[in-house]
Design a protein around this motif. Structure first.
Motif, PDB file in Angstrom:
ATOM      1  N   ARG A  16       1.067  -1.175  -0.119  1.00  0.00           N
ATOM      2  CA  ARG A  16      -0.073  -0.317   0.044  1.00  0.00           C
ATOM      3  C   ARG A  16       0.687   1.300   0.229  1.00  0.00           C
ATOM      4  NH1 ARG A  16      -4.139  -1.966   4.977  1.00  0.00           N
ATOM      5  NH2 ARG A  16      -5.089  -3.631   3.548  1.00  0.00           N
ATOM      6  N   MET A  17       2.132   0.857   0.209  1.00  0.00           N
ATOM      7  CA  MET A  17       2.961   2.318  -0.080  1.00  0.00           C
ATOM      8  C   MET A  17       3.193   2.786  -1.044  1.00  0.00           C
ATOM      9  SD  MET A  17       5.745   2.021   3.500  1.00  0.00           S
ATOM     10  CE  MET A  17       6.537   3.310   2.775  1.00  0.00           C
ATOM     11  N   PRO A  18       3.241   3.804  -1.511  1.00  0.00           N
ATOM     12  CA  PRO A  18       3.213   3.870  -2.870  1.00  0.00           C
ATOM     13  C   PRO A  18       4.728   4.644  -3.162  1.00  0.00           C
ATOM     14  CG  PRO A  18       2.428   6.536  -1.905  1.00  0.00           C
ATOM     15  CD  PRO A  18       2.251   5.028  -1.255  1.00  0.00           C
ATOM     16  N   GLU A  19       5.442   4.664  -2.040  1.00  0.00           N
ATOM     17  CA  GLU A  19       7.506   4.602  -2.566  1.00  0.00           C
ATOM     18  C   GLU A  19       7.965   3.245  -2.275  1.00  0.00           C
ATOM     19  OE1 GLU A  19       5.137   7.958   0.308  1.00  0.00           O
ATOM     20  OE2 GLU A  19       5.919   5.598   0.431  1.00  0.00           O
ATOM     21  N   LEU A  20       7.405   2.660  -2.405  1.00  0.00           N
ATOM     22  CA  LEU A  20       7.723   0.951  -2.422  1.00  0.00           C
ATOM     23  C   LEU A  20       7.394   0.297  -4.115  1.00  0.00           C
ATOM     24  CD1 LEU A  20       7.922  -0.245   1.008  1.00  0.00           C
ATOM     25  CD2 LEU A  20      10.298   0.799   0.286  1.00  0.00           C
ATOM     26  N   HIS A  21       7.569  -0.226  -4.491  1.00  0.00           N
ATOM     27  CA  HIS A  21       7.623  -1.058  -5.977  1.00  0.00           C
ATOM     28  C   HIS A  21       8.498  -2.319  -4.958  1.00  0.00           C
ATOM     29  CE1 HIS A  21       7.319   3.124  -7.730  1.00  0.00           C
ATOM     30  NE2 HIS A  21       7.301   3.638  -6.780  1.00  0.00           N
ATOM     31  N   LEU A  22       6.938  -3.557  -5.790  1.00  0.00           N
ATOM     32  CA  LEU A  22       7.323  -4.834  -5.333  1.00  0.00           C
ATOM     33  C   LEU A  22       8.982  -5.175  -6.449  1.00  0.00           C
ATOM     34  CD1 LEU A  22       6.949  -7.763  -4.236  1.00  0.00           C
ATOM     35  CD2 LEU A  22       5.698  -8.326  -6.442  1.00  0.00           C
ATOM     36  N   TYR A  23       9.637  -5.900  -6.031  1.00  0.00           N
ATOM     37  CA  TYR A  23      11.150  -5.930  -6.980  1.00  0.00           C
ATOM     38  C   TYR A  23      10.728  -7.498  -7.231  1.00  0.00           C
ATOM     39  CZ  TYR A  23      15.862  -7.578  -7.656  1.00  0.00           C
ATOM     40  OH  TYR A  23      16.691  -8.256  -8.490  1.00  0.00           O
ATOM     41  N   ARG A  24      10.922  -8.693  -6.345  1.00  0.00           N
ATOM     42  CA  ARG A  24      10.965  -9.837  -5.936  1.00  0.00           C
ATOM     43  C   ARG A  24       9.839 -10.248  -5.035  1.00  0.00           C
ATOM     44  NH1 ARG A  24      13.384 -11.293  -9.376  1.00  0.00           N
ATOM     45  NH2 ARG A  24      15.495 -11.539  -8.846  1.00  0.00           N
ATOM     46  N   LYS A  25       9.015 -11.650  -5.508  1.00  0.00           N
ATOM     47  CA  LYS A  25       7.876 -11.941  -4.405  1.00  0.00           C
ATOM     48  C   LYS A  25       8.366 -13.779  -4.642  1.00  0.00           C
ATOM     49  CE  LYS A  25       3.965 -10.806  -4.067  1.00  0.00           C
ATOM     50  NZ  LYS A  25       2.401 -10.364  -3.450  1.00  0.00           N
ATOM     51  N   THR A  26       8.926 -14.792  -3.326  1.00  0.00           N
ATOM     52  CA  THR A  26       8.786 -16.055  -3.578  1.00  0.00           C
ATOM     53  C   THR A  26       7.929 -16.442  -2.875  1.00  0.00           C
ATOM     54  OG1 THR A  26      10.676 -16.238  -2.289  1.00  0.00           O
ATOM     55  CG2 THR A  26      11.228 -15.625  -4.559  1.00  0.00           C
ATOM     56  N   ARG A  27       7.996 -17.882  -2.474  1.00  0.00           N
ATOM     57  CA  ARG A  27       7.144 -18.071  -1.293  1.00  0.00           C
ATOM     58  C   ARG A  27       7.997 -17.780   0.287  1.00  0.00           C
ATOM     59  NH1 ARG A  27       7.511 -22.895   1.587  1.00  0.00           N
ATOM     60  NH2 ARG A  27       9.414 -23.879   0.284  1.00  0.00           N
ATOM     61  N   ARG A  28       9.021 -17.706   0.415  1.00  0.00           N
ATOM     62  CA  ARG A  28       9.517 -17.975   1.597  1.00  0.00           C
ATOM     63  C   ARG A  28       9.652 -16.025   1.320  1.00  0.00           C
ATOM     64  NH1 ARG A  28      12.397 -22.402  -0.643  1.00  0.00           N
ATOM     65  NH2 ARG A  28      12.399 -23.652   0.742  1.00  0.00           N
ATOM     66  N   TYR A  29      10.784 -15.165   0.912  1.00  0.00           N
ATOM     67  CA  TYR A  29      10.643 -14.363   1.281  1.00  0.00           C
ATOM     68  C   TYR A  29       9.895 -13.013   0.063  1.00  0.00           C
ATOM     69  CZ  TYR A  29      14.220 -14.982  -2.088  1.00  0.00           C
ATOM     70  OH  TYR A  29      14.808 -14.540  -2.976  1.00  0.00           O
ATOM     71  N   HIS A  30       9.336 -11.641  -0.354  1.00  0.00           N
ATOM     72  CA  HIS A  30       9.170 -10.984  -0.370  1.00  0.00           C
ATOM     73  C   HIS A  30      10.104  -9.377  -0.579  1.00  0.00           C
ATOM     74  CE1 HIS A  30       4.779 -11.534  -0.360  1.00  0.00           C
ATOM     75  NE2 HIS A  30       5.525 -12.452  -0.271  1.00  0.00           N
ATOM     76  N   ILE A  31      10.575  -8.542  -1.520  1.00  0.00           N
ATOM     77  CA  ILE A  31      11.551  -8.157  -1.839  1.00  0.00           C
ATOM     78  C   ILE A  31      11.166  -6.705  -2.395  1.00  0.00           C
ATOM     79  CG2 ILE A  31      13.756  -6.660  -2.349  1.00  0.00           C
ATOM     80  CD1 ILE A  31      14.600  -9.940  -2.573  1.00  0.00           C
ATOM     81  N   TYR A  32      10.586  -5.649  -1.463  1.00  0.00           N
ATOM     82  CA  TYR A  32      10.283  -4.169  -1.795  1.00  0.00           C
ATOM     83  C   TYR A  32      11.765  -3.246  -2.544  1.00  0.00           C
ATOM     84  CZ  TYR A  32       6.272  -6.729  -0.990  1.00  0.00           C
ATOM     85  OH  TYR A  32       5.003  -7.455  -1.103  1.00  0.00           O
ATOM     86  N   GLN A  33      10.469  -2.381  -3.627  1.00  0.00           N
ATOM     87  CA  GLN A  33      12.329  -0.456  -3.272  1.00  0.00           C
ATOM     88  C   GLN A  33      12.606   0.088  -2.978  1.00  0.00           C
ATOM     89  OE1 GLN A  33      15.358  -1.330  -6.174  1.00  0.00           O
ATOM     90  NE2 GLN A  33      13.948  -2.621  -7.722  1.00  0.00           N
ATOM     91  N   THR A  34      12.652   1.349  -3.239  1.00  0.00           N
ATOM     92  CA  THR A  34      12.183   2.469  -3.388  1.00  0.00           C
ATOM     93  C   THR A  34      12.876   3.281  -5.221  1.00  0.00           C
ATOM     94  OG1 THR A  34      14.116   3.214  -2.430  1.00  0.00           O
ATOM     95  CG2 THR A  34      12.367   3.634  -1.082  1.00  0.00           C
ATOM     96  N   MET A  35      12.448   3.829  -6.181  1.00  0.00           N
ATOM     97  CA  MET A  35      13.132   4.358  -6.852  1.00  0.00           C
ATOM     98  C   MET A  35      14.260   4.764  -7.539  1.00  0.00           C
ATOM     99  SD  MET A  35      11.141   2.092  -8.987  1.00  0.00           S
ATOM    100  CE  MET A  35      11.590   0.702  -8.180  1.00  0.00           C
ATOM    101  N   SER A  36      14.211   5.827  -5.996  1.00  0.00           N
ATOM    102  CA  SER A  36      15.844   6.232  -5.541  1.00  0.00           C
ATOM    103  C   SER A  36      16.825   5.369  -5.330  1.00  0.00           C
ATOM    104  CB  SER A  36      15.755   6.952  -4.937  1.00  0.00           C
ATOM    105  OG  SER A  36      14.326   7.890  -4.845  1.00  0.00           O
ATOM    106  N   SER A  37      18.003   4.951  -6.869  1.00  0.00           N
ATOM    107  CA  SER A  37      19.070   3.851  -6.243  1.00  0.00           C
ATOM    108  C   SER A  37      20.171   5.270  -7.396  1.00  0.00           C
ATOM    109  CB  SER A  37      19.280   3.279  -6.842  1.00  0.00           C
ATOM    110  OG  SER A  37      18.795   3.113  -8.642  1.00  0.00           O
TER     111      SER A  37
END
Length: 211
Positions: A190-211
């Motif tokens: 629900r956080m617009p600042e974060l975007h889904l990078y990877r979703k697996t059964r064991r873990y989810h990874i989110y990140q901002t677009m600033s890098s």
């Protein structure tokens, strides 16, 4: 799962935990207990009991982070308990590894483990445990990896996410969020600042677009 299979699985996990602690001169195995209001800093809230992460799964997730050079990132474990994940993360070249724990006894155990921790694969020089409540934690500036293994419920998570959102808006940068076996991933989605990078059964990874 049959009783025999469950017994074998539990035995394997206990052996893994024994080996990890023995080879690193730490004591991170074993579940925690529900603390009382006198045993925590800040408001008790809806914290969960300490459950150490399985090391093999943690390594898989860390190797999957969308980061080319970890040396510029602070690794933050929110609800770090006895410090198991701090020592796993220390085997990667993060700028610093820091745990945030609100239960005083677990915090003291983590500090004791940090003092005795030794391992040839260590690549991060700075490891620290901070006694703080995640609901009141002020996220520092700079690139971050924020790690959570279901340390608390919706009440504390909502406050922590509000603090994280304010920090990102105050100082835009690359923030990566790693959730192990996430139960509250919808709150991050629900956080617009974060975007889904990877979703697996064991873990989810989110990140901002600033890098």
């Amino acid at each position: 799962m049959t009783p025999i299979a469950a017994k074998i699985k539990n035995g394997v996990r206990m052996a893994e935990e024994w080996w990890f602690d023995r080879t690193r001169s730490v004591k991170t195995a074993g579940y925690g207990a529900s603390p009382t209001a006198r045993q925590v800093v800040g408001v008790l809230g809806d914290g969960q009991v300490y459950v150490p992460v399985r090391v093999a799964g943690a390594h898989v997730a860390l190797r999957d982070l969308p980061i080319k050079d970890m040396s510029g990132y602070l690794f933050l474990d929110m609800g770090s308990g006895k410090g198991r994940m701090l020592f796993v993360a220390a085997e990667y070249p993060f700028r610093k590894v820091q745990g945030v724990e609100y239960e005083t006894e677990l915090h003291e155990l983590a500090k004791a483990n940090i003092r005795t921790y030794r391992h040839k694969r260590r690549r991060c020089g700075g490891i620290e445990s901070v006694l703080a409540n995640a609901a009141e934690f002020d996220f520092p500036d700079g690139d971050l990896v924020v790690y959570l293994f279901n340390p608390f419920g919706e009440q504390v998570m909502a406050k922590m996410l509000a603090n994280l959102k304010a920090a990102i808006q105050r100082t835009p940068r690359h923030v990566v969020v790693l959730l192990m076996y996430p139960e509250l991933s919808y709150m991050f989605e629900r956080m617009p600042e974060l975007h889904l990078y990877r979703k697996t059964r064991r873990y989810h990874i989110y990140q901002t677009m600033s890098s």
